[in-house]
Design a protein around this motif. Sequence first.
Motif, PDB file in Angstrom:
ATOM      1  N   ALA A  89       0.850  -1.188   0.000  1.00 19.73           N
ATOM      2  CA  ALA A  89       0.000   0.000   0.000  1.00 19.73           C
ATOM      3  C   ALA A  89       0.885   1.238   0.000  1.00 19.73           C
ATOM      4  N   LEU A  90       0.596   2.188  -0.898  1.00 20.04           N
ATOM      5  CA  LEU A  90       1.411   3.395  -1.010  1.00 20.04           C
ATOM      6  C   LEU A  90       1.218   4.313   0.191  1.00 20.04           C
ATOM      7  N   ASN A  91       2.322   4.887   0.614  1.00 23.92           N
ATOM      8  CA  ASN A  91       2.283   5.906   1.660  1.00 23.92           C
ATOM      9  C   ASN A  91       2.177   7.267   0.990  1.00 23.92           C
ATOM     10  N   LYS A  92       1.100   7.989   1.267  1.00 18.59           N
ATOM     11  CA  LYS A  92       0.886   9.288   0.610  1.00 18.59           C
ATOM     12  C   LYS A  92       1.982  10.294   0.937  1.00 18.59           C
TER      13      LYS A  92
ATOM     14  N   VAL B  93      -9.840   0.225   3.011  1.00 19.00           N
ATOM     15  CA  VAL B  93      -9.015  -0.630   3.874  1.00 19.00           C
ATOM     16  C   VAL B  93      -8.858  -0.001   5.252  1.00 19.00           C
ATOM     17  N   THR B  94      -8.652   1.326   5.286  1.00 17.31           N
ATOM     18  CA  THR B  94      -8.490   2.034   6.568  1.00 17.31           C
ATOM     19  C   THR B  94      -9.742   1.935   7.425  1.00 17.31           C
TER      20      THR B  94
ATOM     21  N   ILE C 113     -12.750  -3.264   3.436  1.00 14.65           N
ATOM     22  CA  ILE C 113     -12.087  -4.178   2.510  1.00 14.65           C
ATOM     23  C   ILE C 113     -10.796  -4.657   3.160  1.00 14.65           C
ATOM     24  N   SER C 114     -10.432  -5.903   2.937  1.00 14.86           N
ATOM     25  CA  SER C 114      -9.194  -6.453   3.488  1.00 14.86           C
ATOM     26  C   SER C 114      -7.978  -5.784   2.867  1.00 14.86           C
ATOM     27  N   GLY C 115      -6.935  -5.599   3.673  1.00 15.28           N
ATOM     28  CA  GLY C 115      -5.688  -5.015   3.175  1.00 15.28           C
ATOM     29  C   GLY C 115      -4.977  -5.888   2.164  1.00 15.28           C
ATOM     30  N   SER C 116      -5.415  -7.149   2.034  1.00 11.91           N
ATOM     31  CA  SER C 116      -4.793  -8.045   1.062  1.00 11.91           C
ATOM     32  C   SER C 116      -5.150  -7.667  -0.382  1.00 11.91           C
ATOM     33  N   ILE C 117      -5.981  -6.651  -0.557  1.00 11.21           N
ATOM     34  CA  ILE C 117      -6.296  -6.161  -1.903  1.00 11.21           C
ATOM     35  C   ILE C 117      -5.068  -5.538  -2.559  1.00 11.21           C
ATOM     36  N   PHE C 118      -4.122  -5.056  -1.742  1.00 10.94           N
ATOM     37  CA  PHE C 118      -2.951  -4.354  -2.285  1.00 10.94           C
ATOM     38  C   PHE C 118      -1.854  -5.348  -2.663  1.00 10.94           C
ATOM     39  N   THR C 119      -2.156  -6.188  -3.627  1.00 12.15           N
ATOM     40  CA  THR C 119      -1.167  -7.115  -4.161  1.00 12.15           C
ATOM     41  C   THR C 119      -0.148  -6.356  -5.008  1.00 12.15           C
ATOM     42  N   ILE C 120       0.875  -7.078  -5.458  1.00 14.09           N
ATOM     43  CA  ILE C 120       1.906  -6.428  -6.262  1.00 14.09           C
ATOM     44  C   ILE C 120       1.340  -5.911  -7.584  1.00 14.09           C
ATOM     45  N   THR C 121       0.298  -6.559  -8.121  1.00 13.15           N
ATOM     46  CA  THR C 121      -0.286  -6.080  -9.374  1.00 13.15           C
ATOM     47  C   THR C 121      -0.957  -4.720  -9.187  1.00 13.15           C
ATOM     48  N   GLN C 122      -1.628  -4.526  -8.043  1.00 20.02           N
ATOM     49  CA  GLN C 122      -2.203  -3.210  -7.753  1.00 20.02           C
ATOM     50  C   GLN C 122      -1.103  -2.156  -7.672  1.00 20.02           C
ATOM     51  N   HIS C 123       0.011  -2.527  -7.061  1.00 22.34           N
ATOM     52  CA  HIS C 123       1.114  -1.569  -6.951  1.00 22.34           C
ATOM     53  C   HIS C 123       1.721  -1.242  -8.315  1.00 22.34           C
ATOM     54  N   TYR C 124       1.867  -2.255  -9.168  1.00 27.79           N
ATOM     55  CA  TYR C 124       2.473  -2.012 -10.483  1.00 27.79           C
ATOM     56  C   TYR C 124       1.639  -1.061 -11.333  1.00 27.79           C
ATOM     57  N   MET C 125       0.351  -0.958 -11.057  1.00 30.66           N
ATOM     58  CA  MET C 125      -0.478   0.020 -11.776  1.00 30.66           C
ATOM     59  C   MET C 125       0.059   1.439 -11.584  1.00 30.66           C
TER      60      MET C 125
END
Length: 533
Positions: A253-256, A433-434, A438-450
């Motif tokens: 998950a990205l840190n703003k 997520v906060t 929704i579960s924090g497991s949504i932030f897989t590596i594919t979500q990050h690569y977007m």
Amino acid sequence: MEDSYPIKAKNYDVCRNGCMMFLKSSTLNKCRYCQAPRFTTRKRQSDGTARQQQPCATVKQLSLSDQLALFIHNKTSRKNLLYRSKHQPFQGQYSDIYDGNAFNDLKNKGFFTNNLDIALALFTDGFTMFQKHQLMIVHVVILNFPPSIRYQTANMIQLCICPGPHSVKNLFSFLQPCIQQLKSLQSSGICVKADDGERYFARAHMLLCTGDIPACSKMMFFRGHTFKYGCRICEIAGSPVKINGAKRGMYFALNKRARPKMRLLGDFLQGNQDKGLMRKSPFRELNSFRGWSTYGLDCIHLIGQGISKQLWTLICGKFGSKGNPFFLKLATRKQIGESLANARTTIPSTFSNCTVDISKQSRYFRSIDWIHFIRFIVPTLVAERLNNKAAKTAILALANACNIVFQRTITKGNLNKLKQDVKLWNDYLMLQVTTKKISGSIFTITQHYMTHLDHIICEMGCPIYYSAFCQERAIGELKKKIKSRSATGSNAGNIMVGLAAQRYAERVGFGSSTSIKKQHEKEVLTDSEENDA
């Protein structure tokens, strides 16, 4: 036809379990990984006399240099290779890989001065035969060709099929002959006596080597997306998520407040074990190597098998149903599926598999079907059924971002819109997520690569022009032809050589194998003396 093909495949010894390939100069007598013996016979017979050792298994490799020489030899394909030198960039837009920083930086350094100099993309991907036999393809695309013919079957190149039966442990042992040829191609080049009697000189450079996430990890000697620093592009630190009371997986998950810095080129050149790069990159001696951008991001795996598929599971409630603004009840999902099934007679055949009832048969969706789903089905049948306005805005932003990725021309305005849409989607997911909807497991590596799509487009141009669609098509062609269950790897290698001969015949327009043999019976295309040091 294979006997008349002007290129002869070379056989290399290989581990019988498929872990690694032994080079001609190798003195190893067993596999480094599984300790399986290299040879089936002893060095000496019972009377003490020497006997020739027979390898337990072999793999066929086709020379990259010689296959490129065949394209230069033929008048039609030689003319098509000039597309790269004639490509005219337009300021403020990306319309091919030649508009990216990777190619233009090389050109500014004095490379690609010859009109016939060739740009290449290397792809690798594993696939399974007969439910358990693991194979891996090494596939090359010539980027010089115009996009309209670049991915035609006749213009495809395969170098080898890693024979299995288990997954490859050392991919670079199979890639070593290719890398040695790439070093020679970028410095010495090749000189070809063509069909018009003239001699043509060309060099070649590999702009891209990519595949799905596991394949890229093997090519990078990277620990992969389950490692703390699991992104191959930046140094974001992942963290596990509690699932049923236990910490599992690695999520990003990205840190703003602090955007992670991009990986340094030096880490790829020297290795950085603390950040997951276990060894120096074997591509480091290539002039075109640029670190993380060389490995690209393949949109067919990222969006087709990653983002779109995950979105459907989010809608189905895998990441939580109570409070999840994207969750649709089974009855609603069935309505979507029925609408798709009923549309079979009214939509183009290109989308035929999208008319499968997704509520019942989503497991049959291919990558292209998942891409069609997020681009065309989500903005229509799915978005209109979401009651939460903010969720609808977020999911439309994601669909729009995916549509931009598959455009054949991307402007600076499109790129800014892509960044905004991806940020909107990620920010909304983070909010859910906060608030524990929704579960924090949504932030897989594919979500990050977007979040890195804009970086890749700046480096490499439009993703559609270097996607792995052609590789997946080649795998599909191989799967249809492989019949042997007892010698699957050998069968795959023979089919690869046969297909190469068939494609060459189609390309040059010969109607029979005797014509091919006559055309090349006295001709030496390249001096491809092997160097596998």
